[in-house]
Design a protein around this motif. Structure first.
Motif, PDB file in Angstrom:
ATOM      1  N   ARG A  23       0.852  -1.189   0.000  1.00  0.00           N
ATOM      2  CA  ARG A  23       0.000   0.000   0.000  1.00  0.00           C
ATOM      3  C   ARG A  23       0.888   1.240   0.000  1.00  0.00           C
ATOM      4  NH1 ARG A  23      -5.065  -0.387  -0.902  1.00  0.00           N
ATOM      5  NH2 ARG A  23      -5.521   1.429   0.344  1.00  0.00           N
ATOM      6  N   ARG A  24       0.552   2.223  -0.813  1.00  0.00           N
ATOM      7  CA  ARG A  24       1.332   3.456  -0.890  1.00  0.00           C
ATOM      8  C   ARG A  24       0.576   4.555  -0.174  1.00  0.00           C
ATOM      9  NH1 ARG A  24       3.411   4.758  -6.682  1.00  0.00           N
ATOM     10  NH2 ARG A  24       4.680   6.146  -5.446  1.00  0.00           N
ATOM     11  N   GLY A  25       1.236   5.216   0.726  1.00  0.00           N
ATOM     12  CA  GLY A  25       0.626   6.321   1.443  1.00  0.00           C
ATOM     13  C   GLY A  25       1.312   7.621   1.069  1.00  0.00           C
ATOM     14  N   GLY A  26       0.816   8.726   1.607  1.00  0.00           N
ATOM     15  CA  GLY A  26       1.454  10.012   1.387  1.00  0.00           C
ATOM     16  C   GLY A  26       1.049  10.729   0.112  1.00  0.00           C
ATOM     17  N   ARG A  27       0.068  10.243  -0.595  1.00  0.00           N
ATOM     18  CA  ARG A  27      -0.344  10.925  -1.823  1.00  0.00           C
ATOM     19  C   ARG A  27      -1.023  12.252  -1.525  1.00  0.00           C
ATOM     20  NH1 ARG A  27      -1.616   7.215  -6.786  1.00  0.00           N
ATOM     21  NH2 ARG A  27      -0.147   5.552  -6.385  1.00  0.00           N
ATOM     22  N   LEU A  28      -1.666  12.341  -0.369  1.00  0.00           N
ATOM     23  CA  LEU A  28      -2.316  13.590  -0.001  1.00  0.00           C
ATOM     24  C   LEU A  28      -1.278  14.704   0.138  1.00  0.00           C
ATOM     25  CD1 LEU A  28      -4.826  15.169   0.871  1.00  0.00           C
ATOM     26  CD2 LEU A  28      -4.330  14.467   3.215  1.00  0.00           C
ATOM     27  N   VAL A  29      -0.149  14.403   0.713  1.00  0.00           N
ATOM     28  CA  VAL A  29       0.908  15.406   0.879  1.00  0.00           C
ATOM     29  C   VAL A  29       1.409  15.882  -0.484  1.00  0.00           C
ATOM     30  CG1 VAL A  29       3.237  15.798   1.766  1.00  0.00           C
ATOM     31  CG2 VAL A  29       1.602  14.485   3.116  1.00  0.00           C
ATOM     32  N   VAL A  30       1.594  14.980  -1.406  1.00  0.00           N
ATOM     33  CA  VAL A  30       2.059  15.344  -2.754  1.00  0.00           C
ATOM     34  C   VAL A  30       1.037  16.255  -3.431  1.00  0.00           C
ATOM     35  CG1 VAL A  30       2.589  14.441  -5.045  1.00  0.00           C
ATOM     36  CG2 VAL A  30       3.461  13.278  -3.013  1.00  0.00           C
ATOM     37  N   HIS A  31      -0.241  15.922  -3.327  1.00  0.00           N
ATOM     38  CA  HIS A  31      -1.268  16.746  -3.961  1.00  0.00           C
ATOM     39  C   HIS A  31      -1.369  18.120  -3.308  1.00  0.00           C
ATOM     40  CE1 HIS A  31      -2.776  12.766  -5.484  1.00  0.00           C
ATOM     41  NE2 HIS A  31      -2.742  13.513  -6.578  1.00  0.00           N
ATOM     42  N   VAL A  32      -1.203  18.206  -2.008  1.00  0.00           N
ATOM     43  CA  VAL A  32      -1.234  19.499  -1.327  1.00  0.00           C
ATOM     44  C   VAL A  32      -0.054  20.360  -1.758  1.00  0.00           C
ATOM     45  CG1 VAL A  32      -1.002  20.624   0.930  1.00  0.00           C
ATOM     46  CG2 VAL A  32      -2.589  18.724   0.649  1.00  0.00           C
ATOM     47  N   VAL A  33       1.140  19.777  -1.851  1.00  0.00           N
ATOM     48  CA  VAL A  33       2.319  20.527  -2.281  1.00  0.00           C
ATOM     49  C   VAL A  33       2.132  21.033  -3.711  1.00  0.00           C
ATOM     50  CG1 VAL A  33       4.775  20.320  -2.856  1.00  0.00           C
ATOM     51  CG2 VAL A  33       3.921  19.398  -0.701  1.00  0.00           C
ATOM     52  N   ILE A  34       1.628  20.214  -4.591  1.00  0.00           N
ATOM     53  CA  ILE A  34       1.377  20.633  -5.976  1.00  0.00           C
ATOM     54  C   ILE A  34       0.343  21.755  -5.999  1.00  0.00           C
ATOM     55  CG2 ILE A  34       0.387  19.912  -8.188  1.00  0.00           C
ATOM     56  CD1 ILE A  34       1.761  17.181  -7.720  1.00  0.00           C
ATOM     57  N   GLY A  35      -0.712  21.633  -5.204  1.00  0.00           N
ATOM     58  CA  GLY A  35      -1.734  22.680  -5.146  1.00  0.00           C
ATOM     59  C   GLY A  35      -1.184  24.004  -4.658  1.00  0.00           C
ATOM     60  N   VAL A  36      -0.316  23.974  -3.653  1.00  0.00           N
ATOM     61  CA  VAL A  36       0.289  25.210  -3.141  1.00  0.00           C
ATOM     62  C   VAL A  36       1.181  25.845  -4.203  1.00  0.00           C
ATOM     63  CG1 VAL A  36       1.944  26.104  -1.458  1.00  0.00           C
ATOM     64  CG2 VAL A  36       0.121  24.580  -0.706  1.00  0.00           C
ATOM     65  N   LEU A  37       1.974  25.043  -4.900  1.00  0.00           N
ATOM     66  CA  LEU A  37       2.835  25.588  -5.957  1.00  0.00           C
ATOM     67  C   LEU A  37       2.012  26.206  -7.085  1.00  0.00           C
ATOM     68  CD1 LEU A  37       5.617  22.853  -6.167  1.00  0.00           C
ATOM     69  CD2 LEU A  37       5.806  25.159  -5.224  1.00  0.00           C
ATOM     70  N   ILE A  40       0.717  29.582  -5.898  1.00  0.00           N
ATOM     71  CA  ILE A  40       1.768  30.601  -5.889  1.00  0.00           C
ATOM     72  C   ILE A  40       2.038  31.112  -7.302  1.00  0.00           C
ATOM     73  CG2 ILE A  40       4.247  30.960  -5.514  1.00  0.00           C
ATOM     74  CD1 ILE A  40       3.966  29.110  -3.050  1.00  0.00           C
ATOM     75  N   VAL A  41       2.137  30.210  -8.257  1.00  0.00           N
ATOM     76  CA  VAL A  41       2.389  30.614  -9.647  1.00  0.00           C
ATOM     77  C   VAL A  41       1.208  31.431 -10.189  1.00  0.00           C
ATOM     78  CG1 VAL A  41       2.658  29.735 -11.996  1.00  0.00           C
ATOM     79  CG2 VAL A  41       3.992  28.748 -10.136  1.00  0.00           C
ATOM     80  N   ALA A  42      -0.017  30.996  -9.918  1.00  0.00           N
ATOM     81  CA  ALA A  42      -1.193  31.735 -10.400  1.00  0.00           C
ATOM     82  C   ALA A  42      -1.266  33.114  -9.756  1.00  0.00           C
ATOM     83  CB  ALA A  42      -2.463  30.942 -10.117  1.00  0.00           C
ATOM     84  N   GLY A  43      -0.958  33.203  -8.471  1.00  0.00           N
ATOM     85  CA  GLY A  43      -0.961  34.496  -7.798  1.00  0.00           C
ATOM     86  C   GLY A  43       0.100  35.427  -8.358  1.00  0.00           C
ATOM     87  N   GLY A  44       1.284  34.901  -8.629  1.00  0.00           N
ATOM     88  CA  GLY A  44       2.348  35.709  -9.223  1.00  0.00           C
ATOM     89  C   GLY A  44       1.970  36.214 -10.604  1.00  0.00           C
ATOM     90  N   TRP A  45       1.387  35.342 -11.407  1.00  0.00           N
ATOM     91  CA  TRP A  45       0.956  35.741 -12.752  1.00  0.00           C
ATOM     92  C   TRP A  45      -0.147  36.790 -12.661  1.00  0.00           C
ATOM     93  CZ3 TRP A  45       3.013  35.699 -17.254  1.00  0.00           C
ATOM     94  CH2 TRP A  45       2.240  35.951 -18.372  1.00  0.00           C
ATOM     95  N   GLY A  46      -1.061  36.628 -11.733  1.00  0.00           N
ATOM     96  CA  GLY A  46      -2.121  37.614 -11.542  1.00  0.00           C
ATOM     97  C   GLY A  46      -1.557  38.974 -11.161  1.00  0.00           C
ATOM     98  N   TYR A  47      -0.554  38.986 -10.286  1.00  0.00           N
ATOM     99  CA  TYR A  47       0.076  40.244  -9.891  1.00  0.00           C
ATOM    100  C   TYR A  47       0.753  40.912 -11.092  1.00  0.00           C
ATOM    101  CZ  TYR A  47       3.190  43.641  -7.853  1.00  0.00           C
ATOM    102  OH  TYR A  47       3.856  44.801  -7.584  1.00  0.00           O
ATOM    103  N   VAL A  48       1.435  40.140 -11.910  1.00  0.00           N
ATOM    104  CA  VAL A  48       2.093  40.700 -13.094  1.00  0.00           C
ATOM    105  C   VAL A  48       1.059  41.310 -14.036  1.00  0.00           C
ATOM    106  CG1 VAL A  48       3.364  40.088 -15.196  1.00  0.00           C
ATOM    107  CG2 VAL A  48       4.125  39.225 -12.986  1.00  0.00           C
ATOM    108  N   MET A  49      -0.039  40.626 -14.269  1.00  0.00           N
ATOM    109  CA  MET A  49      -1.077  41.153 -15.157  1.00  0.00           C
ATOM    110  C   MET A  49      -1.730  42.399 -14.563  1.00  0.00           C
ATOM    111  SD  MET A  49      -1.278  39.462 -17.958  1.00  0.00           S
ATOM    112  CE  MET A  49       0.487  39.483 -17.945  1.00  0.00           C
TER     113      MET A  49
END
Length: 140
Positions: A23-37, A40-49
């Motif tokens: 059984r593989r665990g820890g997928r929730l952590v990976v998805h949360v980290v990807i969501g945070v990144l 951050i990228v969407a917020g930065g792009w929004g600020y630039v626009m």
């Protein structure tokens, strides 16, 4: 030559011949980290626009039309929105087919009106294909 008794089963075995997958665990952590990144990228792009709209400088501009029919002149009609009690300076820029600047000019908009439509003409060193507003900013 390797020998194996030929049975009626498959050569590589059946699923029962292999152990269960762990059984593989820890997928929730990976998805949360990807969501945070992504956030951050969407917020930065929004600020630039947002910063490119002129909202951060206090003077927003929009091109209404431009005319580049003459080889030595370009004409632009644009609208500037700013606080009525402030003056602004806008830089208009004409470019050629290779996006090289062939003419530019700074236009001062005096205090007194909030939104103003202007029509400006600028001399060019070569035939222009486009005219745009490079920036508009409030001045004192």
């Amino acid at each position: 030559m390797a020998t194996r008794d030929v049975e009626n089963g498959p050569v590589l075995g059946t699923p029962d011949d292999f152990p269960d997958r762990p059984r593989r665990g820890g997928r929730l952590v990976v998805h949360v980290v990807i969501g945070v990144l992504v956030a951050i990228v969407a917020g930065g792009w929004g600020y630039v626009m947002w910063s490119m709209t002129g909202s951060s400088t206090g003077a927003a501009s929009q091109v209404v039309s431009f005319d580049v029919k003459r080889p030595d002149q370009a004409e632009i009609t644009f609208e500037v929105s700013k606080p009525a009690d402030s003056a602004a300076v806008c830089r208009i820029r004409a470019t050629d087919v290779y996006h090289a600047e062939v003419g530019s000019r700074e236009v001062r908009i005096p205090a007194g009106e909030g939104t103003k439509q202007l029509k400006e003409r600028l001399d060019t060193s070569a035939p222009a294909t486009s005219v745009h507003i490079q920036y508009c900013t409030l001045v004192e």
